[in-house]
Design a protein around this motif. Structure first.
Motif, mmCIF file in Angstrom:
data_model
loop_
_atom_site.group_PDB
_atom_site.id
_atom_site.type_symbol
_atom_site.label_atom_id
_atom_site.label_comp_id
_atom_site.label_asym_id
_atom_site.label_seq_id
_atom_site.Cartn_x
_atom_site.Cartn_y
_atom_site.Cartn_z
ATOM 1 N N UNK A 193 5.268 6.876 0.996
ATOM 2 C CA UNK A 193 6.056 5.677 0.759
ATOM 3 C C UNK A 193 5.150 4.499 0.387
ATOM 4 N N UNK A 194 5.554 3.765 -0.617
ATOM 5 C CA UNK A 194 4.871 2.535 -1.006
ATOM 6 C C UNK A 194 5.603 1.391 -0.325
ATOM 7 N N UNK A 195 4.850 0.499 0.374
ATOM 8 C CA UNK A 195 5.531 -0.486 1.207
ATOM 9 C C UNK A 195 4.633 -1.668 1.523
ATOM 10 N N UNK A 196 5.252 -2.693 2.127
ATOM 11 C CA UNK A 196 4.515 -3.771 2.765
ATOM 12 C C UNK A 196 5.151 -4.042 4.124
ATOM 13 N N UNK A 197 4.409 -4.731 4.984
ATOM 14 C CA UNK A 197 4.885 -5.080 6.326
ATOM 15 C C UNK A 197 4.826 -6.594 6.490
ATOM 16 N N UNK A 210 0.838 -1.195 0.000
ATOM 17 C CA UNK A 210 0.000 0.000 0.000
ATOM 18 C C UNK A 210 0.867 1.237 0.000
ATOM 19 N N UNK A 211 0.207 2.401 0.026
ATOM 20 C CA UNK A 211 0.932 3.672 0.012
ATOM 21 C C UNK A 211 0.443 4.561 1.149
ATOM 22 N N UNK A 212 1.383 5.132 1.895
ATOM 23 C CA UNK A 212 1.045 5.953 3.055
ATOM 24 C C UNK A 212 0.568 7.347 2.657
ATOM 25 N N UNK A 213 -0.285 7.901 3.504
ATOM 26 C CA UNK A 213 -0.845 9.230 3.238
ATOM 27 C C UNK A 213 0.170 10.345 3.433
ATOM 28 N N UNK A 250 -3.136 5.050 5.169
ATOM 29 C CA UNK A 250 -2.838 4.715 3.775
ATOM 30 C C UNK A 250 -3.791 5.370 2.786
ATOM 31 N N UNK A 251 -3.245 5.763 1.640
ATOM 32 C CA UNK A 251 -4.057 6.222 0.511
ATOM 33 C C UNK A 251 -4.770 5.022 -0.099
#
Length: 340
Positions: free
Chosen positions: A260-264, A253-256, A299-300
């Protein structure tokens, strides 16, 4: 030295996240996770010590044999001796003991010398000026990681005493507030503060559950972030984590706030690792005009929870009950007067 250092007695811009120390009894799983799934360079120092590299630094993650299954220390690289002395004076003048690490400690962390002092939640803070670098080529599945002036990534902590944590990093490192996020997770309202100490949008994130002083996380940190140099590497790591059977916590996903575009995913010790790409950077122009704001939601798009079970919920409940009985470790001498 970074161009963000204001030269007014502040150490902002001259401090960078340098390394993470983890204690774990699962070194074999950590090697599979770090090298085969995430794609970092792995070095087996001895039968009880594992290191990961992201760049020319000899150590970015140190995993030592032990029972805690947790982060035990965070190392911060300081640009110069003047800044180093300023930080030492801030800590010692407030009556907090400082000890020099042994030569063996320094060698294992890949630094020439280090000093340590108490940190929030029992996480030792370690500072150093000179990292040990190596010309040995990186042997890793990833094509590269973003470090440099931004440091190696960020640390995220869930706290029952968020004002104390924010005050601590303001006092010690002159951290600045980047922004807030309000989020609802499983019916709990979270407030997250994002603090920067250099050009990275945040090197420390502090989350608390609004209205109640509880902490549902067993480990001292909620997650550690590292930044990939390419989107392809992020997606490839996501696939390897899944294929090798490691648990995914939050999908891509991408943070607001930092975009940053990421995974956990979940490390062998139980805290999460965020693998991200392309967050915003605070250059001098953005630094001079930035105004903190509050974002609604983390997240966006994406970052949906993956595979949460009834057992996970039960474990969190037991942790909440435990935290109600035990006060959180703080360092009141270093909380300063600016926390809010």
């Amino acid at each position: 030295m970074s161009g963000l250092v204001p030269g007014d007695g502040s150490v902002f811009g001259a401090v960078h996240l340098g390394y993470i120390v983890v204690e774990s009894a699962r070194l074999g799983e950590w090697r599979r996770f770090g090298a085969d799934a995430i794609g970092m360079h792995a070095d087996d120092v001895d039968s009880s010590t594992l290191r990961f590299r992201l760049d020319e630094h000899a150590c970015r993650f140190l995993v030592e044999q032990g029972p805690q299954e947790d982060v035990t220390a965070v190392g911060w690289q300081v640009d110069d001796h003047e800044t180093f002395d300023r930080i030492i004076a801030r800590v010692s003048d407030r009556g907090v003991p400082i000890a020099e690490g042994s030569a063996e400690d320094a060698a294992r962390r890949g630094v020439e010398r280090l000093w340590r002092f108490a940190g929030p939640k029992g996480i030792r803070q370690e500072i150093f000026t000179v990292p040990v670098t190596t010309p040995e080529p990186l042997r890793m599945l990833s094509s590269g990681w973003v470090t440099g002036e931004a440091g190696m990534g960020h640390v995220a902590i869930v706290s029952r005493e968020p004002e104390s944590l924010r005050g601590y990093y303001e006092t010690v490192f002159d951290s600045r507030l980047s922004d807030y996020i309000d989020e609802n997770v499983s019916g709990l309202k979270l407030k997250i503060r994002f603090l920067r100490v250099n050009e990275r949008h945040h090197s420390i994130a502090i989350a608390n559950i609004r209205g109640v002083k509880i902490d549902p996380i067993r480990t001292r940190v909620q997650h550690i972030n590292i930044q990939s140099g390419s989107l392809d590497d992020v997606l490839a790591a996501y696939g390897r984590v899944t294929d090798l059977g490691f648990r995914m916590a939050w999908s891509v996903g991408q943070h607001t706030n930092d975009r940053e575009l990421s995974f956990y995913c979940v490390t062998p010790s139980g805290f999460e690792l965020e693998v991200g790409w392309n967050p915003i950077v605070f250059g001098p122009e953005r630094e001079s005009t930035w105004e903190p704001t509050t974002y609604q939601g983390i997240s966006i798009w994406g970052h949906t929870p993956v595979g949460e079970t009834v057992l996970d919920k039960f474990t969190q409940f037991r942790q909440v009950v435990r935290t109600l009985r035990t006060p959180e470790i703080t360092v009141p001498q270093l909380t300063g007067g600016m926390a809010r």
